[in-house]
Write an enzyme that holds these catalytic residues in place. Structure first.
Site, PDB file in Angstrom:
ATOM      1  N   ASP A  93      -3.402  -2.857  -5.171  1.00 47.64           N
ATOM      2  CA  ASP A  93      -2.338  -3.816  -4.857  1.00 47.64           C
ATOM      3  C   ASP A  93      -1.436  -4.060  -6.074  1.00 47.64           C
ATOM      4  O   ASP A  93      -0.213  -4.175  -5.934  1.00 47.64           O
ATOM      5  CB  ASP A  93      -2.940  -5.160  -4.416  1.00 47.64           C
TER       6      ASP A  93
ATOM      7  N   HIS B 109       0.837  -1.212   0.000  1.00 45.32           N
ATOM      8  CA  HIS B 109       0.000   0.000   0.000  1.00 45.32           C
ATOM      9  C   HIS B 109       0.872   1.262   0.000  1.00 45.32           C
ATOM     10  O   HIS B 109       0.514   2.261  -0.632  1.00 45.32           O
ATOM     11  CB  HIS B 109      -0.962  -0.009   1.197  1.00 45.32           C
TER      12      HIS B 109
ATOM     13  N   HIS C  17      -0.861 -10.847  -4.885  1.00 46.97           N
ATOM     14  CA  HIS C  17       0.548 -10.478  -4.693  1.00 46.97           C
ATOM     15  C   HIS C  17       1.513 -11.471  -5.342  1.00 46.97           C
ATOM     16  O   HIS C  17       2.516 -11.083  -5.933  1.00 46.97           O
ATOM     17  CB  HIS C  17       0.865 -10.378  -3.199  1.00 46.97           C
TER      18      HIS C  17
ATOM     19  N   HIS D 246      -9.457  -2.069  -4.760  1.00 43.87           N
ATOM     20  CA  HIS D 246      -8.336  -2.365  -3.864  1.00 43.87           C
ATOM     21  C   HIS D 246      -7.350  -3.335  -4.514  1.00 43.87           C
ATOM     22  O   HIS D 246      -6.127  -3.181  -4.389  1.00 43.87           O
ATOM     23  CB  HIS D 246      -8.789  -2.906  -2.506  1.00 43.87           C
TER      24      HIS D 246
HETATM   25 ZN   LIG Z   1      -3.904  -4.590  -0.318  1.00 46.30          ZN
END
Ligand SMILES: [Zn+2]
Length: 295
Positions: free
Chosen positions: A242, A77, A265, A238
């Site tokens: 990311d 973030h 991720h 969101h």
């Molecule tokens: Zn996140």
């Protein structure tokens, strides 16, 4: 299109809690020399880790950088805020093993950076120009980069997510990211979790600092947070935030088009590793500095 490296004009920071430890942690953004890049520094153990994709050692719940046995977690973030606002050179000091979660979005980091003052240097910024398509996938999870013209402004991104819980479902978002779009469309989007996962995380000693103050919690088709959502599609926003943060670990803006399906991720990091694994996939464009006019 020529652009210049940016930094911040004065130190700024705040205190928060670590999502997993639940412990108090402080973060400080410190102005750094032009060209030094983004570097994380743990003040509690005196360890410095450059914000680079090949220092990613864990992507289980967040993106964690590591050197040896030392870790700095939840960098995505902060990296999103830095990339979103176009900050290239800054030292990020943190007092523990993970960055503060704050409200679960990147808005407060972006606010701090704006308050510190973003300043442009006279050093041209390098960009990573994607020359041919790069794709990583695992089952129905996919992430891709495609070539675009090097002069095309912004970073075109498209992302689809698909969750069984009806409160999330299938969401798609496409936008061309720039500083203004990042601040307005992505930065305030909060992280989210399923109520069923919280119990397992807590049992594993994780998410000790997690609460409705720093994440959207979804349960049986409903959003548990009394304040509701910031957008109906806050979830995909969101996830795109990311992606912005994870791809910022490339260390320079990517001139290419991102397309993702259910990516997180791990796949975001795999995409960068695949991009840099073959020198034919990209070229680094470093504009020559503008010479001062001779009178
Ligand atoms: Zn996140």
């Amino acid at each position: 299109m020529r652009s210049y490296r940016r930094g911040i004009s004065r130190p700024i920071g705040c205190e928060g809690i670590g999502l997993h430890s639940g412990a108090a942690v402080s973060i400080r953004f410190i102005p750094a020399e032009t060209g030094s890049g983004i570097v994380f520094h743990r003040t509690d153990i005196g360890v410095t880790i450059p914000a680079r994709y090949d220092h990613v050692v864990d992507t289980q719940l967040s993106t964690t950088l590591g050197i040896g046995e030392h870790r700095i977690g939840l960098v995505e973030h902060v990296m999103a805020a830095l990339a979103g606002l176009g900050v290239d050179d800054v030292r990020v000091e943190v007092s523990g093993p993970e960055l503060p979660i704050l409200d679960g979005s990147a808005a407060e980091f972006a606010f701090l950076l704006a308050c510190a003052g973003i300043i442009e240097s006279d050093v041209p910024r390098s960009v990573i120009h994607v020359l041919r398509p790069v794709q990583v996938f695992e089952g129905n999870v996919m992430a891709e980069l495609h070539p675009i013209s090097v002069s095309e402004p912004g970073f075109p991104m498209a992302l689809t997510i698909d969750f069984a819980d009806a409160a999330i479902g299938r969401q798609h978002l496409a936008l061309t990211m720039d500083a203004e779009k990042f601040s307005r469309e992505l930065a305030p989007a909060r992280t989210f979790t399923l109520a069923t996962e919280i119990k397992a995380l807590r049992a594993a000693g994780l998410a000790q600092g997690g609460s409705l103050a720093n994440a959207i919690v979804v349960e049986n088709g409903n959003v548990v947070n009394p304040e509701g959502l910031r957008w109906p599609d806050e979830f995909v926003r969101h996830k795109m935030l990311d992606v912005v943060g994870d791809l910022a670990l490339a260390c320079a803006p990517i001139r290419g088009r991102f397309i993702g399906e259910r990516t997180g991720h791990r796949m975001n990091n795999r995409l960068l590793r695949a991009l840099f694994a073959d020198a034919n996939n990209y070229r680094i464009i470093t504009p020559a500095p503008v010479l001062a006019a001779v009178a």
